[in-house]
Design a protein around this motif. Sequence first.
Motif, PDB file in Angstrom:
ATOM      1  N   LEU A 130      28.551  35.716  36.466  1.00  7.55           N
ATOM      2  CA  LEU A 130      30.300  36.316  36.846  1.00  7.55           C
ATOM      3  C   LEU A 130      30.311  36.102  38.083  1.00  7.55           C
ATOM      4  CD1 LEU A 130      30.920  36.423  33.359  1.00  7.55           C
ATOM      5  CD2 LEU A 130      31.370  34.454  33.793  1.00  7.55           C
ATOM      6  N   GLN A 131      31.303  36.084  39.117  1.00  4.11           N
ATOM      7  CA  GLN A 131      32.211  37.793  39.897  1.00  4.11           C
ATOM      8  C   GLN A 131      33.124  37.734  39.067  1.00  4.11           C
ATOM      9  OE1 GLN A 131      32.657  36.244  43.935  1.00  4.11           O
ATOM     10  NE2 GLN A 131      35.003  36.445  43.880  1.00  4.11           N
ATOM     11  N   VAL A 132      33.054  38.975  39.057  1.00  5.98           N
ATOM     12  CA  VAL A 132      34.217  39.517  37.517  1.00  5.98           C
ATOM     13  C   VAL A 132      35.317  40.008  38.999  1.00  5.98           C
ATOM     14  CG1 VAL A 132      35.659  41.264  36.660  1.00  5.98           C
ATOM     15  CG2 VAL A 132      32.707  39.404  36.666  1.00  5.98           C
ATOM     16  N   THR A 133      37.092  39.874  38.935  1.00  8.28           N
ATOM     17  CA  THR A 133      37.547  40.996  39.840  1.00  8.28           C
ATOM     18  C   THR A 133      39.083  41.799  39.072  1.00  8.28           C
ATOM     19  OG1 THR A 133      37.377  38.805  41.653  1.00  8.28           O
ATOM     20  CG2 THR A 133      39.411  40.969  41.428  1.00  8.28           C
ATOM     21  N   TYR A 134      38.422  42.752  39.137  1.00 10.26           N
ATOM     22  CA  TYR A 134      39.553  43.942  38.843  1.00 10.26           C
ATOM     23  C   TYR A 134      40.904  44.327  39.533  1.00 10.26           C
ATOM     24  CZ  TYR A 134      36.359  44.507  34.652  1.00 10.26           C
ATOM     25  OH  TYR A 134      35.452  44.326  34.023  1.00 10.26           O
ATOM     26  N   THR A 177      22.720  42.293  27.075  1.00 14.89           N
ATOM     27  CA  THR A 177      22.813  43.225  27.624  1.00 14.89           C
ATOM     28  C   THR A 177      23.322  42.857  29.674  1.00 14.89           C
ATOM     29  OG1 THR A 177      20.663  44.085  27.202  1.00 14.89           O
ATOM     30  CG2 THR A 177      21.112  45.010  29.876  1.00 14.89           C
ATOM     31  N   GLU A 178      24.170  44.147  29.566  1.00 13.98           N
ATOM     32  CA  GLU A 178      24.375  43.498  30.940  1.00 13.98           C
ATOM     33  C   GLU A 178      24.430  44.698  32.086  1.00 13.98           C
ATOM     34  OE1 GLU A 178      29.086  45.018  30.885  1.00 13.98           O
ATOM     35  OE2 GLU A 178      28.167  44.539  28.907  1.00 13.98           O
ATOM     36  N   TYR A 179      24.286  43.929  33.456  1.00  9.90           N
ATOM     37  CA  TYR A 179      23.846  44.504  35.346  1.00  9.90           C
ATOM     38  C   TYR A 179      24.821  43.827  35.709  1.00  9.90           C
ATOM     39  CZ  TYR A 179      19.373  44.020  32.787  1.00  9.90           C
ATOM     40  OH  TYR A 179      17.701  44.556  32.217  1.00  9.90           O
ATOM     41  N   GLY A 180      25.371  44.456  36.493  1.00  9.26           N
ATOM     42  CA  GLY A 180      26.412  44.091  37.854  1.00  9.26           C
ATOM     43  C   GLY A 180      26.545  44.933  39.558  1.00  9.26           C
ATOM     44  N   CYS A 181      26.844  44.439  39.826  1.00  9.00           N
ATOM     45  CA  CYS A 181      26.980  45.315  41.140  1.00  9.00           C
ATOM     46  C   CYS A 181      28.605  45.151  41.841  1.00  9.00           C
ATOM     47  CB  CYS A 181      25.978  44.496  42.548  1.00  9.00           C
ATOM     48  SG  CYS A 181      25.941  45.293  43.941  1.00  9.00           S
ATOM     49  N   LEU A 182      28.756  45.997  41.983  1.00 12.57           N
ATOM     50  CA  LEU A 182      29.681  45.667  42.732  1.00 12.57           C
ATOM     51  C   LEU A 182      30.147  45.812  44.492  1.00 12.57           C
ATOM     52  CD1 LEU A 182      32.926  46.693  41.851  1.00 12.57           C
ATOM     53  CD2 LEU A 182      32.952  49.143  42.824  1.00 12.57           C
ATOM     54  N   THR A 183      30.762  44.709  44.784  1.00 14.92           N
ATOM     55  CA  THR A 183      30.569  44.460  46.282  1.00 14.92           C
ATOM     56  C   THR A 183      32.351  44.918  46.833  1.00 14.92           C
ATOM     57  OG1 THR A 183      31.901  42.171  45.587  1.00 14.92           O
ATOM     58  CG2 THR A 183      29.585  42.282  45.886  1.00 14.92           C
ATOM     59  N   PRO A 215      31.260  50.136  46.568  1.00 18.94           N
ATOM     60  CA  PRO A 215      30.749  49.492  46.519  1.00 18.94           C
ATOM     61  C   PRO A 215      29.088  48.862  47.147  1.00 18.94           C
ATOM     62  CG  PRO A 215      32.805  49.318  48.260  1.00 18.94           C
ATOM     63  CD  PRO A 215      32.911  50.407  47.091  1.00 18.94           C
ATOM     64  N   GLY A 216      28.555  48.886  45.992  1.00 23.07           N
ATOM     65  CA  GLY A 216      26.334  48.712  46.289  1.00 23.07           C
ATOM     66  C   GLY A 216      26.073  48.950  45.436  1.00 23.07           C
ATOM     67  N   ASP A 217      27.099  50.076  44.590  1.00 17.12           N
ATOM     68  CA  ASP A 217      26.607  50.295  43.140  1.00 17.12           C
ATOM     69  C   ASP A 217      25.869  49.537  42.493  1.00 17.12           C
ATOM     70  OD1 ASP A 217      26.853  52.993  43.749  1.00 17.12           O
ATOM     71  OD2 ASP A 217      28.632  53.527  43.555  1.00 17.12           O
ATOM     72  N   VAL A 225      35.483  44.142  43.127  1.00 20.76           N
ATOM     73  CA  VAL A 225      35.520  42.784  42.954  1.00 20.76           C
ATOM     74  C   VAL A 225      33.398  43.314  42.894  1.00 20.76           C
ATOM     75  CG1 VAL A 225      34.375  40.388  43.682  1.00 20.76           C
ATOM     76  CG2 VAL A 225      36.903  41.334  44.355  1.00 20.76           C
ATOM     77  N   GLY A 226      33.069  42.103  41.993  1.00 20.14           N
ATOM     78  CA  GLY A 226      31.424  42.699  41.618  1.00 20.14           C
ATOM     79  C   GLY A 226      30.951  40.820  41.150  1.00 20.14           C
ATOM     80  N   VAL A 227      29.230  41.082  41.305  1.00 23.90           N
ATOM     81  CA  VAL A 227      28.941  40.557  40.369  1.00 23.90           C
ATOM     82  C   VAL A 227      28.284  40.847  39.100  1.00 23.90           C
ATOM     83  CG1 VAL A 227      26.920  38.620  40.671  1.00 23.90           C
ATOM     84  CG2 VAL A 227      28.838  39.036  43.046  1.00 23.90           C
TER      85      VAL A 227
END
Length: 212
Positions: free
Chosen positions: A135-139, A157-163, A180-182, A203-205
């Motif tokens: 997913l691409q997630v936008t808050y 389990t979830e993995y995410g990276c903020l862009t 961004p990058g975390d 926004v992140g993936v």
Amino acid sequence: MSPAVVPQVGARIRQARLARGTSLRALAREIGVSASLVSQIENGKSQPSVSTLYAITTALGISLESLFEAGESAAVSPMAAAPGTVLHALAAFAADPGRRIGPLVTPGDREVLELDSGVVWERLGHVPGTDVDFLQVTYRPGGASSSSGGLMRHPGTEYGCLTSGELVLTLGFEEYTLRPGDAVCFESTTPHRYRNDGSVPAVGVWFVFSDT
């Protein structure tokens, strides 16, 4: 997304609760909402948020997909979910887990799920036989993963990276600020909540793996 036909979700929740021998008040206490809200959901008078649905299915030991599976039942009749609603979007996501999405998914081809708490999920792809949401997630500014303000938990389990933007993650008793990058990763059974306190979208993936 094309209109989806889904069963009466509230009736299926009530069936699962009664089959488990759980009272309405006990379920409400376990997921941290009022008994009145659970009653309204079961009677079709209130549409639950995604986080509430996750909490209910986790507490009852059933899958989210089971609420949307087609099937005949004397107590459950189909109804059309209004386009643009949470139930309509969730039904479309869960309707065909064997369907291939990709290998190339352009921005205009993405399935979009807009939550009532100011969050947008865009599905980036799916390979049949895998239990993962890509997913691409936008808050949006002021948006959060839980409209009630409570923490959510669900299997997997979830993995995410903020862009872009900033996002605050509450994970158990800890709070983290993502920039961004975390990146983050954790078991989704840990109570958690994301929120955007900033003035620009975050926004992140995300990859969310379900337990099989």
